[in-house]
Design an enzyme around this catalytic site. Structure first.
Site, PDB file in Angstrom:
ATOM      1  N   GLU A 226       0.819  -1.216   0.000  1.00  0.00           N
ATOM      2  CA  GLU A 226       0.000   0.000   0.000  1.00  0.00           C
ATOM      3  C   GLU A 226       0.851   1.263   0.000  1.00  0.00           C
ATOM      4  O   GLU A 226       0.506   2.256   0.645  1.00  0.00           O
ATOM      5  CB  GLU A 226      -1.015  -0.014   1.147  1.00  0.00           C
ATOM      6  CG  GLU A 226      -2.108  -1.050   0.944  1.00  0.00           C
ATOM      7  CD  GLU A 226      -3.383  -0.781   1.720  1.00  0.00           C
ATOM      8  OE1 GLU A 226      -3.509   0.301   2.333  1.00  0.00           O
ATOM      9  OE2 GLU A 226      -4.267  -1.660   1.719  1.00  0.00           O
ATOM     10  N   HIS A 493      -1.965  -1.485  10.438  1.00  0.00           N
ATOM     11  CA  HIS A 493      -1.396  -2.829  10.494  1.00  0.00           C
ATOM     12  C   HIS A 493      -0.159  -2.830  11.389  1.00  0.00           C
ATOM     13  O   HIS A 493       0.539  -1.811  11.493  1.00  0.00           O
ATOM     14  CB  HIS A 493      -0.948  -3.307   9.101  1.00  0.00           C
ATOM     15  CG  HIS A 493      -2.073  -3.648   8.181  1.00  0.00           C
ATOM     16  ND1 HIS A 493      -2.275  -4.918   7.700  1.00  0.00           N
ATOM     17  CD2 HIS A 493      -3.053  -2.883   7.626  1.00  0.00           C
ATOM     18  CE1 HIS A 493      -3.331  -4.926   6.900  1.00  0.00           C
ATOM     19  NE2 HIS A 493      -3.817  -3.697   6.835  1.00  0.00           N
TER      20      HIS A 493
END
Length: 507
Positions: A226, A493
């Site tokens: 990402e 995360h």
């Protein structure tokens, strides 16, 4: 394999791409700013003053967007055909890097891998994950991934020499000793300490987990997901270059690919201390809905680790990011099958007679976990018969010390998890994990009933490895696993680190 150092084969195409991007920029900026008006749960993200400012900005931004549409249309017509010539990735390397050093195969060597989903989308899109402010987050993350002055280059015995003793604190946190097998991995950690905030209920017996407050300073390979925002990627590349002389970025094709429009690349960025011999990117053909707008796929690389008696010592590393929506388990299942096949083909293409393979690692954000009923199909994939996952015992059964890597994104700014130290303390407790980690889901994405037993959370970020059956025989053993809290408030995360020992097989 000659790795491309620019996205286009000539300057004319690069100039056309810049022109098209410039024509698209006003519309992109207006859309991004409109999306960026949504608040986050961070302190100061709401309030009446913020609401008033957003109410005034929205009409102005919408007007600018409408006025810029003619330019955007022209830019899109120019941008689409140019993307057909874009290369699948760009290679950045530091000049003058030292050649591979001799490797005595009788000695143990150690390698450290890190995988992390950074959620570095354009700020407006990142707001859907309760983040945003992408340039600031990218700068902070880059400084944590590669702090201080440039690292050593060339000969690195100090970083890859054998480590003696148990519980070596090389991750800046806790490590485990080399086990006889992944199923018996022993984790040595400090006892959990109380949460310094509003207490959360303890729902099960405390289980020590390998949590670390800092990213590993001696990481050899970074596999990042990402990193979609071009500005964020540039910030990372500048900061990482001093420590990691070899980087791949801009991974994945844009424009029309297989009849589908790709507005974002794969978001993958790979950094290595060791030279890259070859790299290959494959795009998934089956992305669906919003995920189909990103060029998700598999990046496979072959790295040169050393030489022995005229033979190359190499390693293989695959990095990916699978389909995200919870109900798309069949799509992920097919993507895993494709990734396995592509990895095997890549090895067959690149291996030379006499090569010594030190490791084969597969990692990334696989977007399924090993605790959710809705992910049962993916939990039983053939992948786990080929690669070993040190954090699991079997389908649906985690190691007692393993924890989820996906945070409850609505709570990432709450005091107990707002700092690396606080997050480590909080997630050291079963009650803290249950409150601040994303919980198991059903196939439709709804929360699943809590099963009896320890709370693991959704572990969607994986670092897997497989043994190489070849000559001379080398064995790969797990020397350490760590879940890292240093990116508190900068990502939704937890990064994961894996240390592997590579040693000769005992006679």
């Amino acid at each position: 394999m000659l790795l491309p150092e620019s996205p286009f084969p000539n300057r004319a195409l690069a100039a056309l791409d810049s022109l098209a991007t410039g024509l698209l920029a006003p519309s992109f900026w207006a859309i991004n700013r409109l999306l960026d008006l949504q608040p986050t749960t961070a302190r100061g993200g709401g309030g009446c003053r913020g609401c008033a400012g957003r109410a005034l900005a929205a009409p102005a931004l919408a007007t600018l967007l409408l006025l810029s549409l003619p330019l955007a249309t022209l830019g899109l017509l120019l941008w689409l055909p140019v993307q057909a010539a874009r290369r699948p990735f760009v290679y950045q390397h530091a000049a003058g890097t030292a050649p591979a050093q001799p490797w005595d195969l009788r000695q143990r060597r150690t390698f450290t891998f890190l995988t992390a989903n950074l959620c570095l989308l354009p700020s407006g899109l990142a707001k859907f994950s309760n983040l945003g402010d992408t340039p600031r987050r990218a700068t902070a993350i880059a400084c944590r991934l590669a702090p201080g002055s440039p690292g050593p280059r060339g000969h690195r015995d100090a970083l890859v020499a054998p480590r003696h003793g148990h519980g070596h604190n090389g991750y800046g946190g806790t490590l485990c000793a080399p086990p006889p097998s992944p199923g018996s991995l022993r984790v040595e950690v400090a006892q959990p300490v109380p949460v310094v905030a509003q207490p959360v209920p303890v729902v099960a017996e405390a289980v020590p987990v390998p949590l670390a407050e800092r990213l590993p300073a001696d990481a050899d390979f970074l596999c990042l997901q990402e990193v979609f925002d071009a500005g964020a990627a540039a910030i990372l590349r500048r900061q990482l270059a001093g420590t990691f002389p070899h980087l791949l970025f801009g991974v994945g094709g844009l424009g029309l690919r297989g009849g589908r429009l790709k507005l974002l690349d794969s978001g993958l960025l790979l950094a290595s201390r060791y030279p890259l011999l070859a790299a290959r990117y494959h795009g998934f053909p089956n992305g669906a809905r919003e995920d189909a707008l990103a060029a998700k796929g598999l990046l496979a690389v072959q790295v040169l680790l050393g030489s022995t008696r005229g033979q190359r010592v190499v390693g293989y590393l695959g990095c990916t990011h699978l389909q995200a929506p919870a109900g798309d388990a069949p799509i992920r299942q097919a993507q895993l099958g494709l990734a396995l096949r592509w990895l095997q083909l890549f090895r067959e293409e690149q291996e030379q007679d006499g090569d010594v393979v030190a490791f084969d690692v597969f990692c990334g954000d696989l977007n399924f976990d090993n605790c959710s009923p809705g992910d049962e199909l993916n939990q039983r994939h053939h992948l786990f018969e080929v690669y070993q996952d040190p954090c699991r015992r079997g389908p649906g059964q985690e190691q007692p010390w393993a924890i989820g890597t996906l945070l409850n994104y609505l709570k990432i700014y709450e005091e107990p998890v707002s700092t690396p130290e606080g997050m480590r303390r909080t997630l050291s407790q079963p009650g803290g994990r249950q409150q601040y980690l994303a919980g198991p889901i059903l196939a439709n994405g709804q929360p699943a009933p809590v099963a009896p037993g320890p709370w693991h959370g959704r572990r969607v970020d994986y670092l897997l490895f497989r043994q190489h059956r070849g000559a001379p025989p080398l064995r790969t053993e797990v020397a350490g696993v760590s879940f890292i809290t240093q990116l508190a408030t900068y990502s939704d995360h937890l990064p994961v680190a894996l240390r592997l020992d590579v040693a000769p097989v005992s006679p």
